[in-house]
Design a protein around this motif. Structure first.
Motif, PDB file in Angstrom:
ATOM      1  N   GLU A  94       2.818  -1.493  -2.800  1.00 41.30           N
ATOM      2  CA  GLU A  94       2.021  -0.909  -3.878  1.00 41.30           C
ATOM      3  C   GLU A  94       2.844   0.078  -4.710  1.00 41.30           C
ATOM      4  N   ILE A  95       3.696   0.838  -4.055  1.00 43.29           N
ATOM      5  CA  ILE A  95       4.565   1.772  -4.786  1.00 43.29           C
ATOM      6  C   ILE A  95       5.477   0.992  -5.725  1.00 43.29           C
ATOM      7  N   VAL A  96       6.091  -0.075  -5.233  1.00 43.48           N
ATOM      8  CA  VAL A  96       6.986  -0.882  -6.063  1.00 43.48           C
ATOM      9  C   VAL A  96       6.220  -1.557  -7.196  1.00 43.48           C
ATOM     10  N   ARG A  97       5.083  -2.133  -6.899  1.00 42.98           N
ATOM     11  CA  ARG A  97       4.318  -2.893  -7.907  1.00 42.98           C
ATOM     12  C   ARG A  97       3.764  -2.025  -9.024  1.00 42.98           C
ATOM     13  N   ASN A  98       3.652  -0.749  -8.799  1.00 43.91           N
ATOM     14  CA  ASN A  98       3.054   0.120  -9.806  1.00 43.91           C
ATOM     15  C   ASN A  98       4.060   0.990 -10.533  1.00 43.91           C
ATOM     16  N   GLN A  99       5.301   0.578 -10.534  1.00 46.61           N
ATOM     17  CA  GLN A  99       6.339   1.264 -11.300  1.00 46.61           C
ATOM     18  C   GLN A  99       6.542   0.544 -12.622  1.00 46.61           C
ATOM     19  N   CYS A 162      -1.225   8.825   2.497  1.00 51.05           N
ATOM     20  CA  CYS A 162      -1.895   7.563   2.208  1.00 51.05           C
ATOM     21  C   CYS A 162      -2.475   7.038   3.519  1.00 51.05           C
ATOM     22  N   SER A 163      -3.802   6.842   3.537  1.00 49.08           N
ATOM     23  CA  SER A 163      -4.450   6.438   4.783  1.00 49.08           C
ATOM     24  C   SER A 163      -5.767   5.725   4.465  1.00 49.08           C
ATOM     25  N   LEU A 164      -6.630   5.619   5.441  1.00 49.32           N
ATOM     26  CA  LEU A 164      -7.948   5.027   5.229  1.00 49.32           C
ATOM     27  C   LEU A 164      -8.997   6.084   4.884  1.00 49.32           C
ATOM     28  N   CYS A 187      -4.781   9.893  -0.563  1.00 44.94           N
ATOM     29  CA  CYS A 187      -5.099   8.704  -1.355  1.00 44.94           C
ATOM     30  C   CYS A 187      -5.379   7.540  -0.415  1.00 44.94           C
ATOM     31  N   PRO A 188      -6.493   6.845  -0.597  1.00 44.46           N
ATOM     32  CA  PRO A 188      -6.753   5.664   0.238  1.00 44.46           C
ATOM     33  C   PRO A 188      -5.674   4.607   0.028  1.00 44.46           C
ATOM     34  N   LEU A 189      -5.361   3.898   1.078  1.00 46.60           N
ATOM     35  CA  LEU A 189      -4.336   2.859   1.012  1.00 46.60           C
ATOM     36  C   LEU A 189      -4.624   1.858  -0.094  1.00 46.60           C
ATOM     37  N   TYR A 190      -5.888   1.482  -0.257  1.00 45.72           N
ATOM     38  CA  TYR A 190      -6.233   0.469  -1.253  1.00 45.72           C
ATOM     39  C   TYR A 190      -6.079   0.974  -2.694  1.00 45.72           C
ATOM     40  N   ALA A 191      -5.952   2.275  -2.897  1.00 41.25           N
ATOM     41  CA  ALA A 191      -5.931   2.847  -4.251  1.00 41.25           C
ATOM     42  C   ALA A 191      -4.623   3.562  -4.561  1.00 41.25           C
ATOM     43  N   GLN A 194      -3.344   4.286  -8.124  1.00 39.30           N
ATOM     44  CA  GLN A 194      -3.895   5.351  -8.955  1.00 39.30           C
ATOM     45  C   GLN A 194      -2.974   6.553  -9.076  1.00 39.30           C
ATOM     46  N   LEU A 195      -2.065   6.711  -8.144  1.00 39.97           N
ATOM     47  CA  LEU A 195      -1.160   7.850  -8.186  1.00 39.97           C
ATOM     48  C   LEU A 195      -0.096   7.697  -9.257  1.00 39.97           C
ATOM     49  N   PHE A 196       0.080   6.502  -9.768  1.00 39.14           N
ATOM     50  CA  PHE A 196       1.143   6.263 -10.736  1.00 39.14           C
ATOM     51  C   PHE A 196       0.607   5.985 -12.129  1.00 39.14           C
TER      52      PHE A 196
END
Length: 197
Positions: A94-99, A162-164, A187-191, A194-196
């Motif tokens: 998710e970190i990579v995909r949202n850059q 990042c957790s549940l 931040c929930p794992l699924y979201a 949103q941090l980026f």
């Protein structure tokens, strides 16, 4: 390692990386930006490109996708032995995909390189021109001893958990560091995307 030479394994991983099937997370000392300025490519962990494909390779055929997702998101760590690894991989992806999509993004992590030490930060990101550690938990609980130690040593004030858990934040003041306040965004794992934004 299974009768294979280290050089052969490194070459195979390089081919998988060039084919886009794995994403490396490289160790960084994380003393400042850019994170790649202190990267050590001899310490890497590899993320499989897709969590669904990984689950299939692990023979996680428990029914339809909804049942598998429910198992990952709600099962006890004892019920799913690799839940922590899967959660960490999903967070990294998710970190990579949202850059920024037009740049090849590098993923970093940190581990204390002292013999016998067990401190590790799952991911280190650059956010708002700051070094920000990202701690991933596969449940709603879990200690953050490594995170606190890392933030104290690097004199950082911001972190992400990042957790549940639901969205939230908390602060912690260190007596040993002249009551410096550390802020942790939950931040929930699924979201994580949103941090980026």
């Amino acid at each position: 390692m299974g009768g294979y030479k280290t050089a052969d394994i490194k070459r195979a991983l390089e081919i998988l990386y060039m084919a886009g099937l794995v994403i490396p997370a490289t160790h960084t000392a994380a003393n400042g930006l850019p994170l790649g300025g202190e990267a050590d490519k001899s310490f890497r962990k590899m993320l499989f490109i897709d969590s669904g494909l990984l689950l299939r390779m692990l023979n996680m055929t428990m029914g339809n996708a909804k049942e598998i997702t429910t198992q990952i998101l709600t099962a006890n760590v004892n019920d799913l032995v690799n839940k922590g690894s899967i959660a960490e991989m999903i967070a990294g992806l998710e970190i990579v995909r949202n850059q920024t999509p037009n740049l090849k993004y590098q993923l970093y992590y940190w581990v204390r390189q002292v013999r016998g030490a067990q401190a590790e930060i799952d991911y280190i990101v650059a956010k708002d021109s700051k070094v920000v550690p990202v701690e991933v938990k596969a449940d709603r609980q879990g200690g953050m001893k490594s995170l606190w130690s890392f933030m104290r040593d690097k004199r950082l004030t911001e972190a992400i958990r990042c957790s549940l858990e639901n969205f939230g934040q908390f602060e912690f003041a260190y007596k040993e560091a002249e009551h410096a306040v550390r802020h942790v965004t939950i931040c929930p794992l699924y979201a994580l995307s949103q941090l980026f934004v």
